[in-house]
Design a protein around this motif. Structure first.
Motif, PDB file in Angstrom:
ATOM      1  N   LYS A  26       0.829  -1.201   0.000  1.00 41.22           N
ATOM      2  CA  LYS A  26       0.000   0.000   0.000  1.00 41.22           C
ATOM      3  C   LYS A  26       0.871   1.263   0.000  1.00 41.22           C
ATOM      4  CE  LYS A  26      -4.245  -1.575   0.068  1.00 41.22           C
ATOM      5  NZ  LYS A  26      -5.201  -1.231  -1.006  1.00 41.22           N
ATOM      6  N   GLU A  29       2.204   1.684  -3.506  1.00 41.80           N
ATOM      7  CA  GLU A  29       1.123   2.106  -4.403  1.00 41.80           C
ATOM      8  C   GLU A  29       0.801   3.579  -4.212  1.00 41.80           C
ATOM      9  OE1 GLU A  29      -3.543   0.952  -5.463  1.00 41.80           O
ATOM     10  OE2 GLU A  29      -2.478  -0.064  -3.829  1.00 41.80           O
ATOM     11  N   ILE A  84       1.487  -3.531  -9.307  1.00 43.01           N
ATOM     12  CA  ILE A  84       2.633  -3.893  -8.462  1.00 43.01           C
ATOM     13  C   ILE A  84       2.684  -5.414  -8.366  1.00 43.01           C
ATOM     14  CG2 ILE A  84       3.645  -3.752  -6.149  1.00 43.01           C
ATOM     15  CD1 ILE A  84       2.323  -1.014  -5.873  1.00 43.01           C
ATOM     16  N   VAL A  98       7.246  -2.617 -10.099  1.00 46.88           N
ATOM     17  CA  VAL A  98       6.160  -1.802 -10.632  1.00 46.88           C
ATOM     18  C   VAL A  98       6.188  -1.951 -12.153  1.00 46.88           C
ATOM     19  CG1 VAL A  98       5.253   0.527 -10.906  1.00 46.88           C
ATOM     20  CG2 VAL A  98       6.252  -0.182  -8.722  1.00 46.88           C
TER      21      VAL A  98
END
Length: 561
Positions: A26, A29, A84, A98
């Motif tokens: 997270k 991201e 991801i 990524v």
């Protein structure tokens, strides 16, 4: 109920990565979403908001030195969606890849070898918060662009076809930029070059340079020699470049050589060499070596320090005689070589001395004296003058001299320290108005007639320069400044291949053929040259820009050869 709670706590203790794994993913991201906005131009965002986003962007990184490592990666891919993958958490460290998906037909999609769409991020947990610790792009390996196991001949043919697409003969056949980059990518995939010193990467060692300069329109693989995992191919290239064909005055070919190496069953190009360029370099080296040997053979040393000026003159005359009297050396056709070898006898620190040096060389080249008689006219401390009577050795000039077998000139010398040097040269028995003025002799001709002739010569010179400036066909005839009775001619023949063709009719049955560039024409017809023509006072030396340009663009030959 208590047992169930204890079981859940035990599972969290045994598998702590589950909770942290989500946190690391997270965090990454959130960073990518923010970075895309920071690096993507958005006019609706105020400078204050952008500055605030930049600060939040930098706080994602563990070290402020690393905040821009992924700048180009994010900026190039900021308009594409991402995912991801390969998230891996190990205690306080984590890594993830990524992956951006470029739009079909975009430059990034067409040239993956140059523009990475995958990047690996390293993360580190500090105080319960994940920070970015490192980044590197992941460039995909380019696929072998021909069928596996293809023989060297077909590998080279495919490479030549790609090169011809990238460097076409006709400008209208140039590929769009995306296709060009894709073709270059495939070309590079066929190479596994040896380590090469950048200093040696000339046109003769670089295949792309060769194709760019010569733009081959056809090729023929003449011979391929194999030895295990190594091969060498000899190829004849037909040059298609209009410029090169124009310079060579016709279509021509060049011989080149490629070496190949086999790795994992596939043949790759390792080196390239232009064999014709190598032969030309070797020829130039040999010519330079021979010229140096010839120079040493012809060299005449200066007299010992403290020798009288007469000995310096004798040594100088012997040096010129070796170049011009018998004319057994090719160096006699190279004025710069003669200048370099004779300047040790001269003090060339003034413009007049340099001009006298050049005129003395011209005198020897025209008359080629076989003998001389030196009479020192004056010797005033550190200066001296000497009258020298030369016996004409050139039979053609002897005929034009109307029975007079000698030519007399005046040399000026100057002593510096214990050594004498030449500083001046003046012919004293020619009948031209220019030389009579310099020597101070009295003219026996009618002054009015001389003035009319001088004015006509100036007008003819200016008219010739006007024609030369536009390269309009024209013939300019004039009395030679050194040879009584000889008429020189400058013949402008017009433009040919963007060059102005001019022939000069010279004494001794010689012809100087010149192909002047626009730059040389501009120098020869400058405002300074026009002023000199109007006043009748010309200047110049072998070291001037005009003389160097003429040496480069002119060739002297026998008339009729």
């Amino acid at each position: 109920m208590q047992k169930l709670a204890l079981l859940m706590l035990l599972l969290l203790y045994v598998h702590p990565g589950h909770a942290t794994e989500v946190s690391a993913g997270k965090q990454l991201e959130g960073y990518i979403k923010l970075a895309v906005r920071v690096y993507q131009p958005q006019l609706e965002i105020t400078s204050a908001d952008r500055q605030d986003m930049r600060k939040r962007h930098d706080r994602y990184w563990l070290s402020q030195r690393a905040v821009s490592r992924d700048f180009l990666f994010i900026k190039r891919n900021s308009s594409f969606p991402f995912v991801i993958t390969e998230l891996n958490v190990d205690g306080k460290t984590a890594s993830a890849v990524v992956v951006f998906t470029p739009d079909t037909g975009s430059l990034t999609a067409d040239a993956p070898m140059y523009f990475a769409t995958r990047g690996r991020y390293e993360l580190s947990r500090r105080g319960g918060l994940w920070k970015l610790a490192g980044f590197r792009e992941i460039l995909p390996k380019q696929k072998y662009p021909v069928e596996a196991g293809t023989q060297p001949e077909k590998v080279l043919t495919h490479y030549f076809e790609l090169s011809a697409m990238v460097y076409p003969v006709r400008k209208s056949d140039e590929l769009p930029r995306k296709q060009q980059i894709a073709a270059v990518t495939k070309m590079r995939a066929l190479w596994k070059p040896d380590k090469v010193d950048p200093a040696t990467m000339t046109i003769g060692k670089s295949s792309p340079f060769f194709f760019k300069i010569y733009q081959p329109s056809d090729w023929k693989i003449q011979k391929v020699r194999k030895a295990g995992d190594y091969a060498r191919a000899y190829v004849q290239m037909t040059v298609g470049s209009p410029l090169q064909i124009k310079l060579r005055k016709g279509v021509f070919t060049r011989q080149v050589q490629y070496s190949l190496i086999r790795k994992a069953g596939n043949w790759y190009i390792a080196t390239f060499e232009d064999l014709d360029a190598a032969a030309e370099r070797e020829k130039r080296r040999e010519e330079k070596t021979l010229a140096e040997l010839e120079k040493k053979r012809l060299a005449v040393s200066r007299p010992d320090s403290g020798s009288e000026g007469k000995k310096v003159l004798v040594a100088y005359f012997r040096q010129l005689q070796r170049y011009y009297y018998s004319k057994t050396s090719d160096l006699s056709d190279n004025p710069l070589a003669v200048v370099g070898e004779t300047k040790k006898f001269w003090k060339l620190n003034t413009r007049n001395a340099r001009s006298a040096h050049a005129r003395s060389m011209s005198f020897f080249r025209i008359f080629r004296p076989s003998a001389w008689n030196i009479e020192v006219a004056s010797n005033n401390g550190d200066t001296a003058t000497a009258h020298v009577a030369f016996t004409i050795g050139n039979q053609d000039m002897l005929k034009l001299s109307r029975g007079n077998p000698t030519k007399t000139v005046l040399y000026a010398l100057m002593r510096e320290g214990r050594d004498w040097f030449l500083v001046g040269f003046k012919p004293v028995d020619t009948d031209t108005a220019l030389n009579r003025t310099r020597v101070g002799t009295r003219s026996k001709t009618n002054p009015t007639v001389s003035a009319i002739k001088a004015r006509g010569l100036r007008e003819g010179t200016i008219s010739y320069m006007d024609k030369l400036r536009s390269c309009t066909p024209h013939t300019f005839s004039y009395p030679h400044p050194f040879l009584k009775g000889f008429t020189g001619k400058n013949i402008i023949k017009g433009m040919r291949d963007d060059q102005c063709i001019v022939d000069y009719v010279m004494p001794n049955n010689m012809l100087m053929h010149c192909a002047y560039s626009a730059e040389t024409i501009a120098m020869l017809t400058s405002e300074q040259k026009y002023r000199e023509a109007r006043t009748g006072r010309f200047s110049g030396s072998t070291s001037s820009r005009e003389s160097k340009a003429m040496t480069k663009e002119c060739v002297t030959t026998k008339r009729g050869s």
